[in-house]
Design a protein around this motif. Structure first.
Motif, PDB file in Angstrom:
ATOM      1  N   ASN A 144      38.014  37.174  47.027  1.00  0.00           N
ATOM      2  CA  ASN A 144      38.693  37.669  45.905  1.00  0.00           C
ATOM      3  C   ASN A 144      39.987  38.660  46.326  1.00  0.00           C
ATOM      4  OD1 ASN A 144      37.779  36.686  43.514  1.00  0.00           O
ATOM      5  ND2 ASN A 144      35.670  37.981  43.792  1.00  0.00           N
ATOM      6  N   LYS A 166      41.835  25.476  45.317  1.00  0.00           N
ATOM      7  CA  LYS A 166      40.610  26.673  45.908  1.00  0.00           C
ATOM      8  C   LYS A 166      39.540  26.081  46.343  1.00  0.00           C
ATOM      9  CE  LYS A 166      38.817  31.162  45.109  1.00  0.00           C
ATOM     10  NZ  LYS A 166      39.160  32.388  44.620  1.00  0.00           N
ATOM     11  N   ASP A 207      50.834  46.099  44.387  1.00  0.00           N
ATOM     12  CA  ASP A 207      51.406  46.229  43.049  1.00  0.00           C
ATOM     13  C   ASP A 207      50.269  47.057  42.075  1.00  0.00           C
ATOM     14  OD1 ASP A 207      49.790  43.745  43.426  1.00  0.00           O
ATOM     15  OD2 ASP A 207      49.977  43.300  41.318  1.00  0.00           O
ATOM     16  N   LYS A 224      43.290  35.433  48.822  1.00  0.00           N
ATOM     17  CA  LYS A 224      43.664  34.549  50.088  1.00  0.00           C
ATOM     18  C   LYS A 224      44.365  33.230  49.523  1.00  0.00           C
ATOM     19  CE  LYS A 224      39.361  34.423  51.705  1.00  0.00           C
ATOM     20  NZ  LYS A 224      38.912  35.233  50.431  1.00  0.00           N
ATOM     21  N   SER A 225      43.580  32.607  48.360  1.00  0.00           N
ATOM     22  CA  SER A 225      44.289  31.377  47.817  1.00  0.00           C
ATOM     23  C   SER A 225      45.620  31.649  47.260  1.00  0.00           C
ATOM     24  CB  SER A 225      43.382  30.759  46.625  1.00  0.00           C
ATOM     25  OG  SER A 225      41.925  30.903  47.024  1.00  0.00           O
ATOM     26  N   THR A 226      45.728  32.861  46.370  1.00  0.00           N
ATOM     27  CA  THR A 226      47.054  33.170  45.969  1.00  0.00           C
ATOM     28  C   THR A 226      48.114  33.135  46.852  1.00  0.00           C
ATOM     29  OG1 THR A 226      45.819  34.406  44.398  1.00  0.00           O
ATOM     30  CG2 THR A 226      48.134  34.635  44.264  1.00  0.00           C
TER      31      THR A 226
HETATM   32  P1  G4P Z   1      40.337  34.688  47.413  1.00  0.00           P
HETATM   33  O1  G4P Z   1      41.131  33.389  47.669  1.00  0.00           O
HETATM   34  O2  G4P Z   1      40.690  35.544  48.436  1.00  0.00           O
HETATM   35  O3  G4P Z   1      39.231  34.507  46.773  1.00  0.00           O
HETATM   36  O4  G4P Z   1      41.271  35.365  46.004  1.00  0.00           O
HETATM   37  P2  G4P Z   1      42.284  34.803  44.817  1.00  0.00           P
HETATM   38  O5  G4P Z   1      43.451  34.237  45.474  1.00  0.00           O
HETATM   39  O6  G4P Z   1      41.674  33.634  44.100  1.00  0.00           O
HETATM   40  O7  G4P Z   1      42.534  36.038  44.108  1.00  0.00           O
HETATM   41  C1  G4P Z   1      41.520  36.596  43.409  1.00  0.00           C
HETATM   42  C2  G4P Z   1      42.121  37.469  42.165  1.00  0.00           C
HETATM   43  O8  G4P Z   1      43.328  38.285  42.611  1.00  0.00           O
HETATM   44  C3  G4P Z   1      43.083  36.586  41.186  1.00  0.00           C
HETATM   45  O9  G4P Z   1      42.806  37.017  39.913  1.00  0.00           O
HETATM   46  C4  G4P Z   1      44.307  36.644  41.830  1.00  0.00           C
HETATM   47  O10 G4P Z   1      45.363  36.196  40.540  1.00  0.00           O
HETATM   48  C5  G4P Z   1      44.620  37.898  42.154  1.00  0.00           C
HETATM   49  N1  G4P Z   1      45.562  38.485  42.942  1.00  0.00           N
HETATM   50  C6  G4P Z   1      45.779  37.798  44.099  1.00  0.00           C
HETATM   51  N2  G4P Z   1      46.759  38.427  44.743  1.00  0.00           N
HETATM   52  C7  G4P Z   1      47.313  39.395  43.916  1.00  0.00           C
HETATM   53  C8  G4P Z   1      48.127  40.571  44.056  1.00  0.00           C
HETATM   54  O11 G4P Z   1      49.135  40.679  45.167  1.00  0.00           O
HETATM   55  N3  G4P Z   1      48.226  41.311  43.040  1.00  0.00           N
HETATM   56  C9  G4P Z   1      47.739  41.220  41.806  1.00  0.00           C
HETATM   57  N4  G4P Z   1      47.891  41.951  40.795  1.00  0.00           N
HETATM   58  N5  G4P Z   1      46.630  40.156  41.636  1.00  0.00           N
HETATM   59  C10 G4P Z   1      46.540  39.617  42.816  1.00  0.00           C
HETATM   60  P3  G4P Z   1      41.593  36.561  38.975  1.00  0.00           P
HETATM   61  O12 G4P Z   1      41.788  37.447  37.787  1.00  0.00           O
HETATM   62  O13 G4P Z   1      40.479  36.200  39.713  1.00  0.00           O
HETATM   63  O14 G4P Z   1      42.434  35.026  38.561  1.00  0.00           O
HETATM   64  P4  G4P Z   1      43.758  34.949  37.756  1.00  0.00           P
HETATM   65  O15 G4P Z   1      43.431  35.436  36.483  1.00  0.00           O
HETATM   66  O16 G4P Z   1      44.850  35.250  38.362  1.00  0.00           O
HETATM   67  O17 G4P Z   1      43.641  33.416  37.481  1.00  0.00           O
END
Ligand code: G4P
Length: 289
Positions: free
Chosen positions: A131, A148, A61, A134-136
């Motif tokens: 980052n 996480k 996205d 993966k967790s998402t």
């Molecule tokens: P990890 O486990 O690999 O370390 O990564 P994690 O899922 O914590 O995701 C890292 C950041 O990337 C998070 O934002 C998450 O919301 C965002 N993210 C994950 N997948 C996607 C996606 O497909 N699209 C977008 N736009 N963002 C994604 P953050 O700012 O660190 O946290 P939060 O504000 O979402 O809580």
């Protein structure tokens, strides 16, 4: 959380992933669609040797769609299964099972040939650098919030399987691997996209990389966002123009370069310059100065 990777950490992370590989049928390698190459672990091909793998281009996205399609074609040409996904909204996730079934068809056909009528669910694990999402992705697939685990290599715990429908099971803890830090340009790309925290690299250096990239690849967006009649040739002049227009000033009207750098990076990460992809397949490596 950002972690400092030391050789000991890397060895441990590698060992942990190798251990988990024994439990699974297929690996989902998560990369950032904006930097598919730089967000890969440099040793993944050596680590994941005898299991099929699907590359998941996450955060699609936030990436330039046309270039994501180029990447998908690139993987296809190389015979690597790849899917563009958005783990946050769930877009593209339904393709994961379909592709996994195709890749594992022979293995499961063999099980059936041995008389196993209802072979078990496909077992998978997610691997990727910190980052990358993966967790998402795990939470999205599990339809619940799984805590996480810290990005600290070396934390051992019992493995749990998460059911994703009837046909897929996922290890609840992903394999966390290190990004390729030794390459300066890779570091800048990771920092620009927010994969590594701003304390690791000099903020102004990262912004210099990002502004040079935008000048070369998305000049119109840069001009539009910062209301620039033209883009100055010298990077310091570009900083001055942006800083002046956005009021990033120190006393006496001097441009605050740190503040300007911070603003530019915050806006890039927040998609204020539109969706961006920082590397293309088959691209010659361009050295950051
Ligand atoms: P990890 O486990 O690999 O370390 O990564 P994690 O899922 O914590 O995701 C890292 C950041 O990337 C998070 O934002 C998450 O919301 C965002 N993210 C994950 N997948 C996607 C996606 O497909 N699209 C977008 N736009 N963002 C994604 P953050 O700012 O660190 O946290 P939060 O504000 O979402 O809580």
């Amino acid at each position: 959380m950002t972690i400092q990777w030391f050789p000991g950490h890397m060895a441990k992370a590698r060992r942990q992933v190798t251990e988990k590989l024994k439990l699974i049928d297929i690996v989902y390698e998560l990369v950032d669609a904006r930097i598919p190459q730089s967000s890969r672990n440099p040793m993944i091909d050596e680590i994941v040797t005898n299991k099929p793998r699907v590359v998941l281009l996450n955060k699609a996205d936030k990436a330039d769609k046309a270039i994501t399609n180029e990447w998908l074609r690139y993987y296809e040409e190389k015979g690597i299964a790849a899917i563009a996904i958005d783990a946050q909204s769930g877009k593209g996730l339904n393709q994961i099972l379909t592709v996994s079934k195709e890749l594992l068809k022979e293995k499961f056909d063999r099980m059936r040939a041995k008389g196993i009528k209802n072979p078990r669910a496909i077992r998978a694990m997610i691997v990727g650098i910190p980052n990358v999402g993966k967790s998402t992705l795990i939470n999205r697939l599990a339809h619940k919030n799984i805590a996480k685990t810290g990005d600290r290599p070396g934390v051992t715990q019992a493995q749990q399987w998460i059911k994703v429908g009837k046909e897929l099971e996922l290890l609840d803890t992903p394999g966390i691997l290190w990004p390729k830090f030794e390459d300066e340009l890779v570091g800048y790309k990771l920092a620009t996209t927010g994969a590594i925290k701003d304390t690791i690299l000099n903020l102004q250096d990262v912004a210099v990389y990002a502004l040079r990239f935008l000048t070369a690849s998305y000049p119109n967006r840069l001009q539009e966002r910062y209301d620039l009649p033209h883009i100055p040739e010298e990077i310091v002049d570009l900083f001055d123009e942006i800083g002046k227009r956005r009021g990033c000033l120190l006393s006496g009207g001097i441009i605050d370069y740190d503040k300007t750098a911070e603003l530019v990076l915050r806006e890039i990460r927040g998609d204020r310059l539109g969706v961006l992809t920082f590397e293309k397949p088959y691209e010659e490596k361009v050295e950051a100065e």
